[in-house]
Design a protein around this motif. Structure first.
Motif, mmCIF file in Angstrom:
data_model
loop_
_atom_site.group_PDB
_atom_site.id
_atom_site.type_symbol
_atom_site.label_atom_id
_atom_site.label_comp_id
_atom_site.label_asym_id
_atom_site.label_seq_id
_atom_site.Cartn_x
_atom_site.Cartn_y
_atom_site.Cartn_z
ATOM 1 N N CYS A 332 0.833 -1.205 0.000
ATOM 2 C CA CYS A 332 0.000 0.000 0.000
ATOM 3 C C CYS A 332 0.873 1.262 0.000
ATOM 4 O O CYS A 332 1.716 1.429 0.877
ATOM 5 N N VAL A 334 -0.072 4.188 0.698
ATOM 6 C CA VAL A 334 -0.516 5.130 1.731
ATOM 7 C C VAL A 334 0.023 4.734 3.108
ATOM 8 O O VAL A 334 0.634 5.537 3.797
ATOM 9 N N CYS A 335 -0.186 3.446 3.481
ATOM 10 C CA CYS A 335 0.176 3.049 4.843
ATOM 11 C C CYS A 335 1.237 1.943 4.906
ATOM 12 O O CYS A 335 1.695 1.607 5.987
ATOM 13 N N CYS A 349 -6.333 -2.351 0.139
ATOM 14 C CA CYS A 349 -5.642 -2.346 1.428
ATOM 15 C C CYS A 349 -6.657 -2.567 2.546
ATOM 16 O O CYS A 349 -7.618 -1.800 2.679
ATOM 17 N N CYS A 352 -6.131 0.639 5.369
ATOM 18 C CA CYS A 352 -6.572 2.024 5.203
ATOM 19 C C CYS A 352 -7.640 2.193 4.130
ATOM 20 O O CYS A 352 -8.175 3.280 3.940
ATOM 21 N N PHE A 354 -7.236 1.857 0.836
ATOM 22 C CA PHE A 354 -6.728 2.207 -0.488
ATOM 23 C C PHE A 354 -7.135 1.143 -1.505
ATOM 24 O O PHE A 354 -7.111 -0.054 -1.212
HETATM 25 ZN ZN LIG Z 1 -3.124 1.147 3.229
#
Ligand SMILES: [Zn+2]
Length: 376
Positions: A332, A334-335, A349, A352, A354
Motif C-alpha cells: 500500500c 498510503v500506509c 488495502c 486504510c 486504499f
Molecule cells: Zn493502506
C-alpha cells in the motif's frame, strides 16, 4: 557532467566472401589474448595481430570487453580499430586500421578481416544505423568481428559524449511488472498522474503460437517413434514448429525495442526524469502464477531484461536522466500494508481502504517519490 554513451549494432557479413575457419582462428587468438597470452601466429598478418596485442590493453578496459558485454560477445570477438573518412574529407583514427568507414562512398571496407590474404578487401554498404548515430553526434570508434551460429558478423559500437538534461519537473515512471500484462508507464507532474498506460506484447497470440508449436513437436515425436522421423512430412512439421517458435521470439523482442524507443522519446519530449522499476523477480513469480509454460516464461523474462537494457542504453545515449527505484504493486502506497488482490487485478488495502488497479499501484509509489524529491 558530460558522459560517454554507447550503442552497438550487428552487421551480417557475406559468408561466401569470408573464411569462417580464419575468423575462428582469430577468435581463438583473441580468447587467449584476453587471458593474457601473447601468441604470434607466423602466417597471420602483423597488422591484424597488432589489433590483439598492440591495442588490446586499450580495448580490454573499454566498452568492447568487460564493462558492458553484449550478448553476441559471449564468444570472444576480435577487436578491430576503425579509420573514418567523413563526407567533408576529414579523417579520424588509425589509417592502417583494418576497418574503414568511408562516408564519402557510404561503404565499410574490411581489410584482411574476412580472409587471410594480403590486400583482401570485403566491402559492405554503410548501414543506416551508422549514419543515424553520426547525425546524433556519435562516432564509431570500435568494431569487432566474430561468428554467431557459424555466420560471420561485424559489430559496430558508436560512442557519443552527452550531458543529461535537467529534469523539468515531469517524471516518467516505468514499471516492469510483468511482460504478460506488459509494462505500465505513467507521466507525473506536480503530484498528479497526467497520463497512464499499460502495454506489452500480445500474449494471446503468443499463447496460441506456443500451443501450435507444442502440438507439432508432439507430432514429430510420434512420427519418429513409428520410424518416420526422416520423412518429408516430419521435416515439414519440424519447419512449422520452428517458424512458430521464432515468431514468438520476434514478436516479444520487437515489442521490447519498440517500447523502449517510444518511452525514451516521451521522456525527451517532456524533459522528464525517467524512473524505472526493474523488479524482474516479482515479474517471474507473477508469470508463473499465470501458469504459463516455463519456456515461455523464460522467453518473456529474457525480453523483459532486454527491454530494461535497451531503455537504459537509449536513456544514456540521448542524455535522459534516469534512476532505478522500487515501485511496488503489492504494498500500500498510503500506509505500507500488504495489498490483497481482488477480481480483475484490483488491489485493496485492508488497513486504510486504499484501492487501485494493480498496474496503477506503482504510479502511486512514483507520485510519493516525486513529493519526497520536491521536499528534499
Ligand atoms: Zn493502506
Amino acid at each position: 557532467m558530460r558522459m560517454k554513451a554507447h550503442r552497438a549494432t550487428l552487421i551480417k557479413l557475406p559468408k561466401d566472401k569470408c573464411d569462417v575457419d580464419y575468423i575462428n582462428r582469430l577468435m581463438a587468438l583473441t580468447n587467449l589474448a584476453y587471458r593474457g597470452y601473447e601468441i604470434w601466429a607466423p602466417d597471420i598478418s602483423k597488422t591484424i595481430q597488432h589489433q590483439l596485442y598492440g591495442s588490446f590493453k586499450n580495448f580490454k578496459d573499454s566498452l568492447a570487453f568487460g564493462t558492458k558485454p553484449k550478448r553476441w560477445f559471449a564468444e570472444t570477438w576480435v577487436p578491430l580499430k576503425t579509420f573514418r573518412v567523413y563526407a567533408d574529407g576529414s579523417r579520424k583514427g588509425d589509417r592502417n586500421a583494418p576497418v574503414v568507414l568511408d562516408f564519402r562512398s557510404n561503404v565499410i571496407r574490411l581489410r584482411q578481416v574476412c580472409r587471410n590474404e594480403p590486400r583482401y578487401v570485403v566491402e559492405v554498404s554503410m548501414p543506416k544505423w551508422v549514419i543515424d548515430r553520426l547525425s546524433e553526434g556519435g562516432d564509431v570508434k570500435f568494431a569487432m568481428t566474430g561468428l554467431k551460429d557459424n555466420e560471420p558478423y561485424l559489430a559496430l559500437t558508436a560512442e557519443r559524449e552527452v550531458e543529461p538534461y535537467q529534469p523539468s519537473g515531469y517524471i516518467l515512471a516505468v514499471d516492469v511488472n510483468s511482460w504478460k500484462y506488459g509494462i505500465a508507464w505513467g507521466l507525473i507532474r506536480s503530484g498528479k498522474l497526467v497520463t497512464w498506460r499499460a502495454e506489452g506484447p500480445n500474449t494471446l497470440l503468443i499463447n496460441t503460437l506456443y500451443h501450435q508449436a507444442v502440438d507439432r513437436e508432439r507430432m514429430i515425436g510420434k512420427l519418429r517413434r513409428i520410424g518416420y522421423g526422416d520423412s518429408m512430412k516430419a521435416s515439414r512439421v519440424r519447419g512449422q514448429a520452428k517458424s512458430r517458435r521464432s515468431r514468438i521470439y520476434r514478436i516479444t523482442r520487437d515489442k521490447a525495442y519498440f517500447l523502449a524507443g517510444k518511452l525514451v522519446r516521451k521522456a525527451l519530449k517532456y524533459k522528464a526524469l525517467l524512473v524505472i522499476d526493474n523488479m524482474t523477480e516479482e515479474s517471474r513469480k507473477e508469470l508463473l502464477e499465470e501458469k504459463l509454460p516455463s519456456d515461455v516464461v523464460k522467453l518473456l523474462m529474457s525480453n523483459l531484461k532486454r527491454f530494461v537494457h535497451q531503455l537504459e542504453t537509449l536513456a544514456q545515449w540521448y542524455g535522459v536522466p534516469y534512476r532505478f527505484r522500487r515501485l511496488y504493486s503489492t504494498v500500500c502506497p498510503v500506509c505500507g500494508s500488504k495489498l490483497v488482490q481482488e477480481d480483475d487485478r484490483v488491489m485493496v488495502c485492508g488497513n486504510c481502504g486504499f484501492k487501485a488497479p494493480r498496474d496503477m499501484v506503482p504510479m502511486y509509489w512514483a507520485l510519493k517519490l516525486q513529493l519526497s524529491t520536491e521536499d528534499g
